[in-house]
Motif scaffolding. Sequence first.
Motif, PDB file in Angstrom:
ATOM      1  N   ILE A 181       0.843  -1.195   0.000  1.00 27.04           N
ATOM      2  CA  ILE A 181       0.000   0.000   0.000  1.00 27.04           C
ATOM      3  C   ILE A 181       0.879   1.247   0.000  1.00 27.04           C
ATOM      4  O   ILE A 181       0.621   2.200  -0.733  1.00 27.04           O
ATOM      5  CB  ILE A 181      -0.956  -0.008   1.210  1.00 27.04           C
ATOM      6  CG1 ILE A 181      -1.928  -1.179   1.074  1.00 27.04           C
ATOM      7  CG2 ILE A 181      -1.704   1.308   1.338  1.00 27.04           C
ATOM      8  CD1 ILE A 181      -2.702  -1.495   2.331  1.00 27.04           C
ATOM      9  N   THR A 182       1.940   1.235   0.813  1.00 23.98           N
ATOM     10  CA  THR A 182       2.866   2.363   0.858  1.00 23.98           C
ATOM     11  C   THR A 182       3.488   2.588  -0.515  1.00 23.98           C
ATOM     12  O   THR A 182       3.562   3.724  -0.989  1.00 23.98           O
ATOM     13  CB  THR A 182       3.976   2.120   1.903  1.00 23.98           C
ATOM     14  OG1 THR A 182       3.379   1.946   3.171  1.00 23.98           O
ATOM     15  CG2 THR A 182       4.964   3.261   1.945  1.00 23.98           C
ATOM     16  N   LEU A 183       3.935   1.511  -1.162  1.00 16.05           N
ATOM     17  CA  LEU A 183       4.554   1.640  -2.479  1.00 16.05           C
ATOM     18  C   LEU A 183       3.571   2.173  -3.511  1.00 16.05           C
ATOM     19  O   LEU A 183       3.869   3.118  -4.236  1.00 16.05           O
ATOM     20  CB  LEU A 183       5.081   0.284  -2.961  1.00 16.05           C
ATOM     21  CG  LEU A 183       6.491  -0.092  -2.577  1.00 16.05           C
ATOM     22  CD1 LEU A 183       6.812  -1.489  -3.079  1.00 16.05           C
ATOM     23  CD2 LEU A 183       7.512   0.885  -3.078  1.00 16.05           C
ATOM     24  N   LYS A 184       2.419   1.556  -3.591  1.00 16.85           N
ATOM     25  CA  LYS A 184       1.460   1.904  -4.645  1.00 16.85           C
ATOM     26  C   LYS A 184       0.721   3.212  -4.370  1.00 16.85           C
ATOM     27  O   LYS A 184       0.665   4.086  -5.221  1.00 16.85           O
ATOM     28  CB  LYS A 184       0.449   0.764  -4.854  1.00 16.85           C
ATOM     29  CG  LYS A 184       1.080  -0.480  -5.440  1.00 16.85           C
ATOM     30  CD  LYS A 184       1.595  -0.190  -6.834  1.00 16.85           C
ATOM     31  CE  LYS A 184       2.254  -1.389  -7.454  1.00 16.85           C
ATOM     32  NZ  LYS A 184       2.901  -1.099  -8.719  1.00 16.85           N
ATOM     33  N   ASN A 185       0.127   3.341  -3.194  1.00 16.01           N
ATOM     34  CA  ASN A 185      -0.684   4.530  -2.900  1.00 16.01           C
ATOM     35  C   ASN A 185       0.144   5.735  -2.501  1.00 16.01           C
ATOM     36  O   ASN A 185      -0.272   6.860  -2.719  1.00 16.01           O
ATOM     37  CB  ASN A 185      -1.705   4.232  -1.800  1.00 16.01           C
ATOM     38  CG  ASN A 185      -2.751   3.241  -2.249  1.00 16.01           C
ATOM     39  OD1 ASN A 185      -2.827   2.889  -3.422  1.00 16.01           O
ATOM     40  ND2 ASN A 185      -3.558   2.771  -1.326  1.00 16.01           N
TER      41      ASN A 185
ATOM     42  N   VAL B  27       7.219   8.708 -14.883  1.00 14.84           N
ATOM     43  CA  VAL B  27       7.060   7.531 -14.006  1.00 14.84           C
ATOM     44  C   VAL B  27       5.634   7.023 -14.124  1.00 14.84           C
ATOM     45  O   VAL B  27       4.673   7.772 -13.971  1.00 14.84           O
ATOM     46  CB  VAL B  27       7.376   7.896 -12.527  1.00 14.84           C
ATOM     47  CG1 VAL B  27       7.034   6.739 -11.601  1.00 14.84           C
ATOM     48  CG2 VAL B  27       8.851   8.286 -12.374  1.00 14.84           C
ATOM     49  N   SER B  28       5.515   5.725 -14.400  1.00 19.22           N
ATOM     50  CA  SER B  28       4.182   5.133 -14.529  1.00 19.22           C
ATOM     51  C   SER B  28       3.912   4.092 -13.439  1.00 19.22           C
ATOM     52  O   SER B  28       2.754   3.801 -13.147  1.00 19.22           O
ATOM     53  CB  SER B  28       4.008   4.492 -15.902  1.00 19.22           C
ATOM     54  OG  SER B  28       4.948   3.447 -16.070  1.00 19.22           O
ATOM     55  N   ALA B  29       4.966   3.508 -12.847  1.00 16.45           N
ATOM     56  CA  ALA B  29       4.765   2.471 -11.827  1.00 16.45           C
ATOM     57  C   ALA B  29       5.979   2.393 -10.915  1.00 16.45           C
ATOM     58  O   ALA B  29       7.077   2.836 -11.270  1.00 16.45           O
ATOM     59  CB  ALA B  29       4.536   1.116 -12.495  1.00 16.45           C
ATOM     60  N   VAL B  30       5.751   1.807  -9.731  1.00 14.87           N
ATOM     61  CA  VAL B  30       6.831   1.541  -8.780  1.00 14.87           C
ATOM     62  C   VAL B  30       6.743   0.061  -8.418  1.00 14.87           C
ATOM     63  O   VAL B  30       5.669  -0.443  -8.119  1.00 14.87           O
ATOM     64  CB  VAL B  30       6.705   2.412  -7.512  1.00 14.87           C
ATOM     65  CG1 VAL B  30       7.701   1.991  -6.458  1.00 14.87           C
ATOM     66  CG2 VAL B  30       6.899   3.880  -7.850  1.00 14.87           C
ATOM     67  N   GLU B  31       7.881  -0.627  -8.448  1.00 20.37           N
ATOM     68  CA  GLU B  31       7.931  -2.052  -8.122  1.00 20.37           C
ATOM     69  C   GLU B  31       8.984  -2.283  -7.041  1.00 20.37           C
ATOM     70  O   GLU B  31      10.039  -1.663  -7.047  1.00 20.37           O
ATOM     71  CB  GLU B  31       8.297  -2.883  -9.358  1.00 20.37           C
ATOM     72  CG  GLU B  31       7.302  -2.792 -10.497  1.00 20.37           C
ATOM     73  CD  GLU B  31       5.982  -3.455 -10.204  1.00 20.37           C
ATOM     74  OE1 GLU B  31       5.966  -4.441  -9.430  1.00 20.37           O
ATOM     75  OE2 GLU B  31       4.956  -2.969 -10.726  1.00 20.37           O
TER      76      GLU B  31
END
Length: 186
Positions: A163-167, A180-184
């Motif tokens: 949740i921290t990474l995505k939201n 930037v379109s995504a974080v993995e």
Amino acid sequence: MFIQTETTPNPATLKFIPGREVMSAGTVDFPDAQAGARSPLATRLFAIPEVERVFFGSDFVTVTKREGDWRHLKPAILGAIMEHFTLGQPLFEGEAETEGAEPTYEGEEAEIVAQIKELIDTRVRPAVANDGGDIIFKGFDGGSGTVFLHLQGSCAGCPSSTITLKNGIENMLRHYIPEVSAVEAV
């Protein structure tokens, strides 16, 4: 010596604050006893059977447990940390390991990576350190717009880390850096 403890968002992890500097620069994550063998303090903590992971921050030590109740584990962990600092032992034996070389970026991608790192260092890392962890930039794929980050300390394996990474982190980076379109997590 008085050592404070703080809970973290990860229920399996506690943050121990000895009231003195732990790491003068950077952080170090020991995911297991073998990785912690170069540190007398980590070795002492891993000698406690329920200890699964150890992380050193600037002024704190984060310990993750396998199982067991914190009421029973805390005294042993506090004793190990207190003994280490009271004896004045070094944090590491030998030379500290250096992480692998980071990929090289050029041109526009280098500027994007610099912006990503600045946002992580100024906005994300202080908040994550408050929770007993750290976040390390591992790479950026300009083609897909994906940022790769490594979570350490209490953040590794934390139920709320996705949740921290995505939201949190992904939304912030996408807001400030349109590329930037995504974080993995890696």
